[in-house]
Design a protein around this motif. Structure first.
Motif, PDB file in Angstrom:
ATOM      1  N   GLY A  58       0.831  -1.210   0.000  1.00 31.37           N
ATOM      2  CA  GLY A  58       0.000   0.000   0.000  1.00 31.37           C
ATOM      3  C   GLY A  58       0.861   1.253   0.000  1.00 31.37           C
ATOM      4  N   ILE A  59       0.208   2.379   0.317  1.00 35.23           N
ATOM      5  CA  ILE A  59       0.874   3.682   0.163  1.00 35.23           C
ATOM      6  C   ILE A  59       1.532   4.119   1.474  1.00 35.23           C
ATOM      7  N   SER A  60       2.816   4.439   1.412  1.00 34.27           N
ATOM      8  CA  SER A  60       3.532   4.976   2.578  1.00 34.27           C
ATOM      9  C   SER A  60       3.822   6.453   2.342  1.00 34.27           C
ATOM     10  N   VAL A  61       3.877   7.206   3.451  1.00 31.79           N
ATOM     11  CA  VAL A  61       4.148   8.644   3.356  1.00 31.79           C
ATOM     12  C   VAL A  61       5.404   8.944   4.164  1.00 31.79           C
ATOM     13  N   VAL A  62       6.390   9.532   3.507  1.00 25.54           N
ATOM     14  CA  VAL A  62       7.639   9.898   4.178  1.00 25.54           C
ATOM     15  C   VAL A  62       7.718  11.415   4.166  1.00 25.54           C
ATOM     16  N   ARG A  63       7.490  12.019   5.351  1.00 26.05           N
ATOM     17  CA  ARG A  63       7.550  13.490   5.423  1.00 26.05           C
ATOM     18  C   ARG A  63       8.986  13.938   5.664  1.00 26.05           C
ATOM     19  N   MET A  64       9.362  15.030   5.062  1.00 25.63           N
ATOM     20  CA  MET A  64      10.701  15.602   5.193  1.00 25.63           C
ATOM     21  C   MET A  64      11.802  14.585   4.890  1.00 25.63           C
ATOM     22  N   PRO A  65      11.730  13.926   3.750  1.00 28.35           N
ATOM     23  CA  PRO A  65      12.826  13.012   3.387  1.00 28.35           C
ATOM     24  C   PRO A  65      14.062  13.836   3.068  1.00 28.35           C
ATOM     25  N   LEU A  66      15.228  13.228   3.172  1.00 26.56           N
ATOM     26  CA  LEU A  66      16.466  13.907   2.748  1.00 26.56           C
ATOM     27  C   LEU A  66      16.537  13.878   1.232  1.00 26.56           C
ATOM     28  N   ARG A  67      16.838  15.011   0.616  1.00 27.52           N
ATOM     29  CA  ARG A  67      17.141  15.047  -0.819  1.00 27.52           C
ATOM     30  C   ARG A  67      18.623  15.353  -0.973  1.00 27.52           C
ATOM     31  N   CYS A  68      19.356  14.433  -1.519  1.00 32.27           N
ATOM     32  CA  CYS A  68      20.790  14.612  -1.740  1.00 32.27           C
ATOM     33  C   CYS A  68      21.199  13.565  -2.778  1.00 32.27           C
ATOM     34  N   ASP A  69      22.460  13.523  -3.161  1.00 30.84           N
ATOM     35  CA  ASP A  69      22.884  12.579  -4.205  1.00 30.84           C
ATOM     36  C   ASP A  69      22.542  11.140  -3.824  1.00 30.84           C
ATOM     37  N   LEU A  97      13.497  30.753  -2.977  1.00 28.36           N
ATOM     38  CA  LEU A  97      13.491  29.612  -2.056  1.00 28.36           C
ATOM     39  C   LEU A  97      13.211  28.295  -2.772  1.00 28.36           C
ATOM     40  N   SER A  98      13.117  28.339  -4.106  1.00 29.53           N
ATOM     41  CA  SER A  98      12.682  27.126  -4.796  1.00 29.53           C
ATOM     42  C   SER A  98      13.784  26.067  -4.875  1.00 29.53           C
ATOM     43  N   ASP A  99      14.969  26.416  -4.460  1.00 26.41           N
ATOM     44  CA  ASP A  99      16.090  25.474  -4.395  1.00 26.41           C
ATOM     45  C   ASP A  99      15.761  24.376  -3.382  1.00 26.41           C
ATOM     46  N   THR A 100      15.977  23.107  -3.769  1.00 23.32           N
ATOM     47  CA  THR A 100      15.580  22.014  -2.858  1.00 23.32           C
ATOM     48  C   THR A 100      16.366  22.022  -1.553  1.00 23.32           C
ATOM     49  N   ASN A 101      17.481  22.765  -1.500  1.00 25.88           N
ATOM     50  CA  ASN A 101      18.266  22.758  -0.264  1.00 25.88           C
ATOM     51  C   ASN A 101      17.780  23.775   0.757  1.00 25.88           C
ATOM     52  N   SER A 102      16.883  24.639   0.370  1.00 31.35           N
ATOM     53  CA  SER A 102      16.478  25.661   1.321  1.00 31.35           C
ATOM     54  C   SER A 102      15.678  25.018   2.439  1.00 31.35           C
ATOM     55  N   PRO A 103      15.803  25.562   3.643  1.00 35.19           N
ATOM     56  CA  PRO A 103      15.059  24.983   4.762  1.00 35.19           C
ATOM     57  C   PRO A 103      13.578  24.905   4.431  1.00 35.19           C
ATOM     58  N   VAL A 457      30.128  17.577  -0.718  1.00 31.71           N
ATOM     59  CA  VAL A 457      29.166  17.539   0.393  1.00 31.71           C
ATOM     60  C   VAL A 457      27.756  17.193  -0.092  1.00 31.71           C
ATOM     61  N   SER A 458      27.524  17.335  -1.428  1.00 27.47           N
ATOM     62  CA  SER A 458      26.171  17.071  -1.941  1.00 27.47           C
ATOM     63  C   SER A 458      25.767  15.595  -1.759  1.00 27.47           C
ATOM     64  N   LYS A 459      26.714  14.755  -1.380  1.00 25.85           N
ATOM     65  CA  LYS A 459      26.377  13.352  -1.138  1.00 25.85           C
ATOM     66  C   LYS A 459      25.295  13.227  -0.060  1.00 25.85           C
ATOM     67  N   THR A 460      25.435  14.040   0.987  1.00 23.71           N
ATOM     68  CA  THR A 460      24.441  13.980   2.074  1.00 23.71           C
ATOM     69  C   THR A 460      23.909  15.347   2.482  1.00 23.71           C
ATOM     70  N   TYR A 461      24.661  16.446   2.118  1.00 21.52           N
ATOM     71  CA  TYR A 461      24.297  17.737   2.704  1.00 21.52           C
ATOM     72  C   TYR A 461      24.582  18.845   1.693  1.00 21.52           C
ATOM     73  N   PRO A 462      23.722  18.939   0.645  1.00 24.87           N
ATOM     74  CA  PRO A 462      23.997  19.909  -0.420  1.00 24.87           C
ATOM     75  C   PRO A 462      24.069  21.363   0.073  1.00 24.87           C
ATOM     76  N   GLY A 463      23.332  21.717   1.108  1.00 28.24           N
ATOM     77  CA  GLY A 463      23.313  23.117   1.553  1.00 28.24           C
ATOM     78  C   GLY A 463      24.271  23.417   2.692  1.00 28.24           C
ATOM     79  N   PHE A 464      25.281  22.588   2.880  1.00 25.47           N
ATOM     80  CA  PHE A 464      26.138  22.707   4.068  1.00 25.47           C
ATOM     81  C   PHE A 464      26.790  24.095   4.201  1.00 25.47           C
ATOM     82  N   TYR A 465      27.414  24.578   3.118  1.00 27.23           N
ATOM     83  CA  TYR A 465      28.159  25.846   3.251  1.00 27.23           C
ATOM     84  C   TYR A 465      27.202  27.009   3.506  1.00 27.23           C
TER      85      TYR A 465
END
Ligand code: S3P
Length: 472
Positions: A58-69, A97-103, A457-465
């Protein structure tokens, strides 16, 4: 190419320049950090939710998933296996703010995963490309081992160098047909029409990826699947499987931590909110502990006890850590943290269980140790040689360039402190945790530092800097 320095208060500025291939990052010393941050969501949990959501009923919902490489690679693999995954982001008013890394977008995105059931995946028409994600390749191998179709799992040159025999060997013992190229990817996995066999497997290396690969294969195995490890590694897979209705047991015996699962005909879909990744928040924990006059608040931090070794280490070193708003997000504990070290840090010894509970945080712990009084000795950390880079040789050499008194040992490293650091040109070594650790060290150097290949850093944390600059 951008040459615009971004000037921040307290004399801190960070400047990025480079091409689409490699980006260098200039980090200037700072005198203070302040503010609060919600680090990006947890990679391990996002990867597991994507894989397990795909085979749920069935359908699962994952809120606030990480988006990175890494998580994008995992998403792509599951889509190639026929799983529909919607990635919803709330309407964003402000174009900037449309950048996927923005909070903003991190806080509002969710995956809706249309699970196909345990036996509903489709044969992929191409290789399953796992990018540089070791977790995707190892966990997916377990899941694919029990499927009726053939598939090939491959990845980047970096992933092709990482050891895979640690999973192919136990999976073969369960009956899987896997060809590995001399113990590395690409992995060719043969389809099978009969179930795998459950087994009792004491793992030679304490690794959550090995344990998880075996447990995911166990979903397709007759009888019980039991894995025992010498140190307890992250247990996100076990928690998620239990939440999906798989009968799970955990116990300690004969010097090992055991996890057992029993056959279940189907997996319940789930809804979860992914907490901030402890391993990403860790860079700011150490920054707060070594930059003078600093107190940082870190929000929504995943506090799974198998991950929080760095907090214990920092406390032993003398940091002050307040844990507030402790709560559960689904099966995972979460809290907000305030961190400072007004009285400085002192050296400690890290080994055994504490090493396992801080395996991904050992590079940033080394940075803390350069500013601590006395000697810090890290033992039982041989695994650091087979991460995204050889963190015992490579990372130690880069930190040395900043003036750190650090040497590798056979199974870890030793740091003598405190050492005044100086700016230098250092290399991220294509390893996200190396680049982020060097950036934090550079904050307390007496002159600017350039990190070459800083965009890894985009492997796990694209917005780190950007996040770091936001606290300067
Ligand atoms: C991970 C497990 C750890 C960790 C890695 C992520 C996971 O690796 O270092 O960053 O998601 O299971 P090992 O299991 O190889 O130790």
């Amino acid at each position: 190419m951008s040459h615009e320095p971004w000037v921040k208060p307290h004399g801190a500025w960070l400047m990025a320049h480079g091409s689409s291939l490699k980006m260098d990052q200039l980090i200037n010393p700072i005198s203070q950090l302040k503010g609060q941050l919600r680090a990006p969501s947890d990679r391990s949990i996002t990867v597991r939710a994507t894989l397990l959501g795909g085979i749920a009923d069935g359908i699962s919902v994952v809120r606030m998933p990480l988006r990175c490489d890494d998580t994008d690679a995992c998403l792509d693999c599951m889509r190639r296996l026929g799983v529909e995954i919607e990635n919803l982001e709330l309407k964003i008013e402000n174009e900037e703010l449309s950048d996927t890394n923005s909070p903003f977008s991190i806080f509002n995105s969710k995956f809706i995963i249309h699970g196909r059931g345990l036996h509903g995946l489709q044969a992929p028409t191409e290789r399953l490309f796992c990018g540089s994600s070791g977790a995707t390749m190892r966990l997916l191998s377990g899941l694919i081992s029990g499927q009726a179709f053939n598939s090939v799992l491959d990845g980047t040159a970096q992933l092709r160098k990482r050891p895979m025999r640690r999973i192919t060997e136990p999976l073969r013992l369960m009956g899987a047909e896997i060809d590995d190229a001399a113990g590395c990817a690409p992995l060719e996995i043969g389809g099978r029409l009969t179930p795998l066999q459950g087994m009792v497997y004491p793992t030679p290396v304490a690794s959550a990826q090995v344990k998880s690969a075996i447990l995911l294969a166990g979903l397709y195995a007759e009888g019980e699947t039991v894995v025992g490890e010498t140190a307890k590694t992250r247990d996100h897979t076990e928690r998620m499987l239990a939440a999906m209705g798989v009968p799970m047991e955990a116990w300690q015996a004969d010097g090992r931590y055991w996890a057992k699962m029993r056959f279940t005909p189907s997996l319940k879909p789930f809804e979860l909110t992914v907490p901030a990744d402890f391993s990403s928040a860790a860079f700011f924990m150490v920054a707060a502990a070594i930059v003078p006059n600093t107190t940082l608040t870190l929000l929504d931090v995943g506090m799974n006890p198998t991950r929080t070794g760095l907090l214990d280490a920092l406390r032993l070193m003398g940091a002050q850590i307040a844990i507030r708003n402790e709560r559960m997000e689904g099966a995972e504990p979460v809290a907000d943290l305030d961190i400072c070290a007004p009285h400085g840090l002192k050296g400690i010894e890290v080994h055994g269980e504490l090493t396992a509970r801080s395996i991904d945080e050992l590079p940033i712990l080394a940075v803390a140790a350069t500013q601590a009084h006395g000697t810090t000795l890290v033992r039982n950390a041989e695994e650091l040689r087979v991460k995204e880079s050889n963190r015992l040789e490579g990372f130690v050499a880069e930190l040395h360039k900043l003036g750190a008194n650090i040497e590798p040992t056979a199974d870890g490293f030793v740091v003598h402190g405190p050492t005044p650091l100086h700016g230098a040109v250092v290399d991220g070594l294509g390893d996200h945790r190396v680049a982020m650790s060097l950036a934090v060290a550079a904050l307390v150097a007496n002159s600017p530092t350039t990190i070459l290949g800083a965009d890894c850093v985009s492997k796990t944390y694209p917005g780190f800097y950007d996040d770091l600059a936001g606290l300067c």
